[in-house]
Design an enzyme around this catalytic site. Structure first.
Site, PDB file in Angstrom:
ATOM      1  N   GLY A 366      -6.958  -7.387  -3.200  1.00  0.00           N
ATOM      2  CA  GLY A 366      -6.485  -7.862  -1.756  1.00  0.00           C
ATOM      3  C   GLY A 366      -6.621  -9.054  -1.746  1.00  0.00           C
ATOM      4  O   GLY A 366      -6.578  -9.820  -2.586  1.00  0.00           O
ATOM      5  N   PHE A 368      -7.561 -12.767  -1.821  1.00  0.00           N
ATOM      6  CA  PHE A 368      -8.833 -13.522  -2.219  1.00  0.00           C
ATOM      7  C   PHE A 368      -9.583 -12.786  -3.015  1.00  0.00           C
ATOM      8  O   PHE A 368     -10.395 -13.174  -3.645  1.00  0.00           O
ATOM      9  CB  PHE A 368      -9.418 -13.826  -1.068  1.00  0.00           C
ATOM     10  CG  PHE A 368      -8.875 -14.636  -0.077  1.00  0.00           C
ATOM     11  CD1 PHE A 368      -8.258 -16.123  -0.429  1.00  0.00           C
ATOM     12  CD2 PHE A 368      -8.467 -13.986   1.226  1.00  0.00           C
ATOM     13  CE1 PHE A 368      -7.703 -16.778   0.522  1.00  0.00           C
ATOM     14  CE2 PHE A 368      -7.564 -14.894   1.886  1.00  0.00           C
ATOM     15  CZ  PHE A 368      -7.144 -16.161   1.749  1.00  0.00           C
ATOM     16  N   LYS A 386     -15.036  -6.153  -1.192  1.00  0.00           N
ATOM     17  CA  LYS A 386     -14.313  -7.283  -1.597  1.00  0.00           C
ATOM     18  C   LYS A 386     -14.969  -8.245  -2.353  1.00  0.00           C
ATOM     19  O   LYS A 386     -16.012  -8.737  -1.450  1.00  0.00           O
ATOM     20  CB  LYS A 386     -13.283  -7.565  -0.583  1.00  0.00           C
ATOM     21  CG  LYS A 386     -12.403  -8.893  -0.740  1.00  0.00           C
ATOM     22  CD  LYS A 386     -11.679  -9.101   0.193  1.00  0.00           C
ATOM     23  CE  LYS A 386     -10.287  -8.390   0.314  1.00  0.00           C
ATOM     24  NZ  LYS A 386      -9.328  -8.625   1.181  1.00  0.00           N
ATOM     25  N   ASP A 484      -2.879 -13.754   8.311  1.00  0.00           N
ATOM     26  CA  ASP A 484      -2.492 -13.051   7.170  1.00  0.00           C
ATOM     27  C   ASP A 484      -1.980 -11.630   7.365  1.00  0.00           C
ATOM     28  O   ASP A 484      -2.119 -10.759   6.787  1.00  0.00           O
ATOM     29  CB  ASP A 484      -3.694 -13.035   6.112  1.00  0.00           C
ATOM     30  CG  ASP A 484      -2.664 -13.106   4.804  1.00  0.00           C
ATOM     31  OD1 ASP A 484      -1.299 -13.137   4.709  1.00  0.00           O
ATOM     32  OD2 ASP A 484      -3.284 -12.833   3.734  1.00  0.00           O
TER      33      ASP A 484
END
Ligand SMILES: *[C@@H]1O[C@H](CO)[C@@H](O)[C@H](O)[C@H]1NC(C)=O
Ligand SMILES: *[C@@H]1O[C@H](CO)[C@@H](O)[C@H](O)[C@H]1NC(C)=O
Ligand SMILES: *[C@@H]1O[C@H](CO)[C@@H](O)[C@H](O)[C@H]1NC(C)=O
Ligand SMILES: *[C@@H]1O[C@H](CO)[C@@H](O)[C@H](O)[C@H]1NC(C)=O
Ligand SMILES: *[C@@H]1O[C@H](CO)[C@@H](O)[C@H](O)[C@H]1NC(C)=O
Ligand SMILES: *[C@@H]1O[C@H](CO)[C@@H](O)[C@H](O)[C@H]1NC(C)=O
Ligand SMILES: *[C@@H]1O[C@H](CO)[C@@H](O)[C@H](O)[C@H]1NC(C)=O
Length: 684
Positions: A366, A368, A386, A484
């Site tokens: 994803g 980063f 993440k 984003d």
């Protein structure tokens, strides 16, 4: 006349010697004898006079007679130093004795072989063997009537060849180790109970042996040393010793060890040929050596030490494992984070949830960082973790604060951020798990495994994302700019509802960079022109990206696709061109196969163009966008000729306005551009 010898001091020894010399005189006339030993001297010069020893037999310094030590296959004998007269016809063959012995086994209840009280015409037992022969006979001599040996065996091992009854018995032996009578070592307690005595207990045991030549009966009685003499003997055996006992007989003890061993001790001994032997005074007996305690200690140590050692080893092992685990689960938590405790996950939990971030749990890359699927150990909540690598501590505090405040956002079209965890050089963000993954996999033709979404689904996704953006921009307590928005940041829940994810993350990139450059986060193709120029994200730049997103969903392609015909590379340009050519629906995803409401489609396409208008001021707010989508307000009639819209046609040429750097890019440079992790960096 009787001679009593008590040997526990020099005076007694002297007296004994004196009496002994007088005995030699009296015996010849009286033919009877009695003596008593409470211990057998102090183990120095007089012991040879007190007892005739051979083999392993020795008197210890405290007067204790030790017949064998704990070495294997030892034999020890100890005899009263001169023979006694048993002159048949002239004197009674009766005798009586009382002694205390102890067998200290090499390990609890494992010892051998035993000892015997005996009467023998000779003291040379060099032919005798150890083990089951008890130092009395050898295989040839056993059972020979020429032996003239009477023995009371205290046998701690069972020898089947001698028909032993068990491994803890008393037997009456005449010339043979095959006992004429035997019984398990036991005694009757004062209250009449038959109690077993363990010969190998290591504790001293008292024995009484009485032979009445008139009755032709030999009685053997056992009891613990400190107990009274039981009234009934253990063995009361009829035996005619007339032909066994010779005129001159030695009395004494024999003991032997086997491959398993015991220390065999005699603590005291009283003997009489006239009436009962004098009862030993227990208090005068020497103590068993502390060897016994040492043995126990040794045993204690030999048991406890390995356990202790094992514990220590396990402890050290555990410590090392702990250290490794500690290292493995190490995380960074600073003081200022205390207030975020509820949002904080332990690395260990995340590690366990994702099975150690195994490849199997990997969901994809994803923005980063890599995303892993996991299930929290206790709550069994499905999560997505993440892992964002982040080396800078600078700005971390603000960022975490932002993350935590983002965690407070609640909207059904937002991917819920559950919390975070921080490690060295790494930040872990924990989200709700979205079973259907990201939208781009369903949308773009390059992922053919996934089914395509139909128009109502796509519309619902657009509307959902719009309402989430509206919440971020206008309905929450703070204005949150997503920064984003793109198809790959829209995730699909179980019902294919679009959920906006990864918001606020772009800010991470702002922090932790040096102040001389400003990094503009976002993705090529979604960046509003003023963002690349000024580097400032606003709700307007979000609206721009949302416009591009709408076109993506409707057209089923990426905003920039280098593998297509030149006029189709940039999606916005392509839609405008189609519109210019009079058929805006030409740009629509062919996979929808015209199964859509043309009015709705036109609205989405035109609204997409309006939102991604290069002039920020002309873009509608999210609230307006919602109204257009809901049909509450009709989209203003925008025509290609209208002032604002007029700009559309010249996107590619007007490098200063739209995609300022973009329109003039050659295909090759776009290619290399896109490979750079989709992040644009511009110098200030
Ligand atoms: C043992 O007894 C003798 C006398 O019989 C004496 O001289 C010697 O000191 C004693 N030894 C010990 C260790 O008591
Ligand atoms: C037992 O005594 C013998 C000598 O009689 C000796 O060689 C042996 O080492 C002793 N064993 C122990 C365990 O003391
Ligand atoms: C037993 O001892 C006797 C007498 O010393 C001897 O003659 C005989 O050979 C020995 N037998 C064994 C089996 O050692
Ligand atoms: C105790 O019981 C055993 C077995 O019943 C028997 O052989 C033994 O003689 C008894 N002991 C006494 C002291 O009566
Ligand atoms: C042996 O024991 C029996 C039975 O208790 C008893 O009658 C007898 O007098 C005892 N004999 C000796 C010599 O103690
Ligand atoms: C004991 O044995 C001797 C010699 O064999 C015999 O003369 C005597 O009668 C026996 N006594 C008994 C009571 O059996
Ligand atoms: C042996 O037994 C007889 C008869 O029971 C008795 O008169 C005698 O005193 C006993 N002798 C000894 C030494 O106990």
């Amino acid at each position: 006349m009787a001679a009593a010898a008590a040997a526990s001091g020099s005076v007694f020894s002297f007296t004994f010697l004196f009496l002994l010399s007088s005995l030699a005189f009296t015996i010849s006339t009286q033919q009877s004898d009695r003596f008593i030993f409470h211990g057998f001297g102090n183990g120095t010069k007089n012991q040879q006079q007190l007892l005739r020893l051979d083999g392993a037999g020795e008197v210890l310094p405290n007067g204790l007679l030790r017949l064998t030590n704990a070495s294997a296959l030892q034999i020890g004998h100890a005899f009263f130093p001169r023979p006694l007269n048993f002159i048949r016809g002239k004197s009674s063959l009766s005798f009586s004795t009382n002694f205390v012995f102890a067998m200290v086994p090499q390990s609890p209840n494992l010892g051998g072989h035993g000892l015997a009280f005996l009467l023998s015409p000779a003291v040379d037992f060099s032919h005798a063997v150890a083990s089951q022969h008890l130092g009395l006979f050898n295989a040839t001599t056993d059972g020979a009537s020429t032996n003239h040996v009477v023995a009371i065996e205290l046998d701690a091992m069972r020898s089947p060849e001698f028909q032993d009854i068990d491994n803890n018995h008393v037997g009456v032996d005449v010339n043979s180790l095959i006992s004429i009578d035997a019984a398990p070592a036991s005694y009757l307690s004062p209250d009449g109970k038959n109690l077993t005595l363990q010969l190998l207990s290591g504790r001293p045991i008292q024995v009484w042996i009485d032979y009445n030549d008139t009755q032709k009966l030999i009685n053997v009685t056992l009891a613990p040393m400190d107990g009274p003499r039981p009234e009934r003997p253990l063995l009361s055996t009829s035996v005619n010793l007339t032909d066994v006992l010779l005129d001159s007989m030695y009395v004494g003890f024999s003991a032997a060890t086997s491959t398993v061993t015991s220390e065999h001790y005699i603590l005291g001994w009283s003997f009489s040929q006239t009436g009962r032997a004098e009862q030993l005074d227990i208090s005068k007996l020497p103590k068993l050596p502390p060897v016994r305690k040492e043995r126990k200690k040794v045993e204690w140590i030999s048991i406890v030490f390995p356990i202790l050692a094992a514990f220590v080893l396990v402890g050290i092992g555990g410590f090392v494992v702990c250290l490794i685990r500690r290292k493995k689960y190490e995380e960074i938590c600073e003081d200022w984070e205390k207030e975020y405790h509820p949002q904080r996950f332990t690395y260990k939990n995340l590690y366990l949830a994702t099975h150690g971030f195994k490849e199997k749990q990997f969901l994809g890359v994803g923005g980063f960082g890599k995303v892993y699927k996991g299930v929290l150990p206790k709550s069994e909540t499905a999560i997505a973790v993440k892992r964002v690598s982040h080396d800078s501590r600078q700005g971390m505090k603000e960022f975490v604060a932002e993350i935590v405040s983002i965690g407070r956002l609640r909207h059904r079209n937002l991917v819920q951020l559950l919390g975070y965890c921080r490690r060295k050089g790494e930040l872990l963000l924990v989200y709700d798990y979205m079973p259907n993954g990201s939208l781009d996999h369903f949308l773009f033709k390059d992922d053919e495994k996934k089914p395509t979404l139909n128009w109502p689904q796509r519309q619902r996704i657009i509307r959902g994302v719009a309402s989430a953006l509206l919440y971020l921009h206008e309905e929450w307590e703070q204005v949150v700019i997503h920064r984003d928005i793109k198809a790959s940041n829209v995730l699909l829940d179980a019902d294919f509802n679009g959920r906006l994810g990864d918001f606020g993350l772009a800010r991470l990139h702002d922090h932790g960079t040096n102040s001389h450059t400003t990094q503009v986060a976002g993705t090529v193709g979604y960046l509003a022109p003023e963002l690349t120029r000024l580097g400032k994200a606003t709700t307007g730049t979000d609206v721009f990206a949302f416009g591009v997103f709408m076109l993506e969903v409707a057209c089923g392609r990426r905003p920039v696709e280098v593998e297509t015909a030149a006029e189709e590379v940039i999606l916005v340009d392509w839609v405008v061109r189609c519109w210019q050519q009079g058929n805006i629906f030409k740009a629509v995803d062919s996979r929808l196969q015209d199964a859509y409401d043309r009015e709705e489609m036109e609205l989405v396409l035109k609204l997409g163009l309006l939102c991604s208008h290069p002039v920020a001021a002309l873009r509608p707010s999210l609230r307006k966008v919602m109204q257009y989508l809901d049909g509450d307000t009709t989209l203003p009639e925008i025509s290609l000729e209208s002032a604002g819209v007029g700009n559309f046609g010249s996107y590619s040429e007007r490098s200063d306005l739209y995609f300022s750097n973009f329109g003039s890019y050659s295909r090759a440079s776009i290619n290399s551009f896109c490979s750079q992790d989709s992040i644009i960096t511009t110098g200030r």
